[in-house]
Design an enzyme around this catalytic site. Structure first.
Site, PDB file in Angstrom:
ATOM      1  N   ASP A  25       0.820  -1.212   0.000  1.00 14.44           N
ATOM      2  CA  ASP A  25       0.000   0.000   0.000  1.00 14.44           C
ATOM      3  C   ASP A  25       0.856   1.266   0.000  1.00 14.44           C
ATOM      4  O   ASP A  25       1.977   1.274   0.494  1.00 14.44           O
ATOM      5  CB  ASP A  25      -0.924  -0.026   1.238  1.00 14.44           C
TER       6      ASP A  25
ATOM      7  N   HIS B  65       2.446   3.516  -8.891  1.00 11.67           N
ATOM      8  CA  HIS B  65       2.252   2.092  -9.202  1.00 11.67           C
ATOM      9  C   HIS B  65       3.427   1.568 -10.023  1.00 11.67           C
ATOM     10  O   HIS B  65       3.916   0.472  -9.800  1.00 11.67           O
ATOM     11  CB  HIS B  65       0.943   1.888  -9.976  1.00 11.67           C
TER      12      HIS B  65
ATOM     13  N   LEU C   6      10.316 -20.686  -4.867  1.00 11.89           N
ATOM     14  CA  LEU C   6       9.338 -19.812  -4.219  1.00 11.89           C
ATOM     15  C   LEU C   6       7.980 -19.855  -4.920  1.00 11.89           C
ATOM     16  O   LEU C   6       7.904 -19.765  -6.152  1.00 11.89           O
ATOM     17  CB  LEU C   6       9.870 -18.367  -4.235  1.00 11.89           C
TER      18      LEU C   6
END
Ligand code: IPE
Ligand code: IPE
Ligand code: MG
Length: 253
Positions: free
Chosen positions: A22, A39, A133
């Site tokens: 965020d 962004h 991962l």
């Protein structure tokens, strides 16, 4: 400055870290820029943190990229985010494969534009054999959406005689969630100084350790991740028991 990495207890790393990424919009606006600029720079943090987690040998990393509620943002921002997402997936898929990272997506992907869905499905397919991962991207995701979907599917299976209502337990519910293949996160990080969950993994975070930092997502780097893990390692996870019980369990291995 020496890295906090050396201070980590490698025997006590969380298996699964979840992050609410965020603060992109505010980061950009504080610099007098458009929200999309934030962004765009957030992608750099994603790269850095994915790499950091892979280096540590973290098994699962879930990133909250876009909530079902985020569809209500101005079209300009939603469209910009979709383009950025498509572009990023296209550019990063080779790196994911080189690093043996397996991509997963959770969320209402039917809501995504056709080209985003296509790009995503290709990337999922291309990384499906990787064994390192697990990178889980929450895209058009919300926990309430997920729970409603799970309830609908269970109801259908009960109706079809596949599930006995009396036999429904926590494992049953778990198996109907989008996260059925993953263990619950042990550590949840939210950046940007907001202290809320915003419809993220409400069920799965039941016993997660929560870590909040004021750092905006585009500024979040590996050192910040190590700091969060160190904090996690200093906590006593009691799961409803007493501290004395936990201590004696630890002493008795
Ligand atoms: C997080 O940053 C990214 C998404 C929700 C897509 P925000 O866009 O929420 O940034 P702030 O919180 O407005 O600063
Ligand atoms: C949560 O952030 C969703 C993502 C980070 C993708 P928001 O910025 O949408 O959350 P609120 O609106 O501040 O709760
Ligand atoms: Mg926000």
């Amino acid at each position: 400055m020496s890295s906090l990495k050396a201070k980590l207890n490698m025997e006590r790393l969380p298996r699964h870290i979840a992050i609410i990424m965020d603060g992109n919009g505010r980061w950009a606006q504080e610099k007098g820029q458009d929200r999309l600029y934030g962004h765009f720079h957030g992608v750099e943090s994603v790269r850095n943190i994915v790499e950091g987690c892979a280096e540590l040998g973290i098994e699962y990393l879930t990133l909250y990229a876009f909530s079902t509620e985020n569809w209500d943002r101005p079209a300009y921002e939603v469209n910009g985010l979709m383009e950025l997402m498509i572009d990023t997936i296209r550019k990063e898929i080779d790196t994911l494969n080189r690093n043996n990272i397996k991509l997963h997506v959770i969320g209402d992907t039917n809501m995504l534009p056709e080209n985003a869905r296509k790009e995503l499905n290709e990337a999922l397919e291309l990384s499906s054999q990787n064994t390192g991962l697990n990178l889980i991207v929450a895209l058009s995701y919300s926990s309430r959406w997920e729970l409603v979907e799970a309830v609908k599917k269970i109801a259908h299976d009960v109706k079809d005689g596949k599930v006995d209502p009396a036999a429904i337990d926590q494992d049953t519910l778990q198996s109907y969630l989008c996260t059925s293949d993953f263990p619950d996160p042990e550590l949840m990080i939210r950046t940007s100084g907001e202290y809320r969950i915003s419809n993220f993994l409400l069920y799965q975070l039941a016993y997660a350790e929560l870590y909040f930092t004021n750092v905006r997502w585009p500024d979040f780097r590996k050192e910040n991740l190590y700091e969060a893990i160190l904090d996690f390692q200093s906590r006593e996870r009691r799961f409803g028991k007493t501290s004395a019980q936990i201590q004696s369990e630890l002493a008795n291995g």
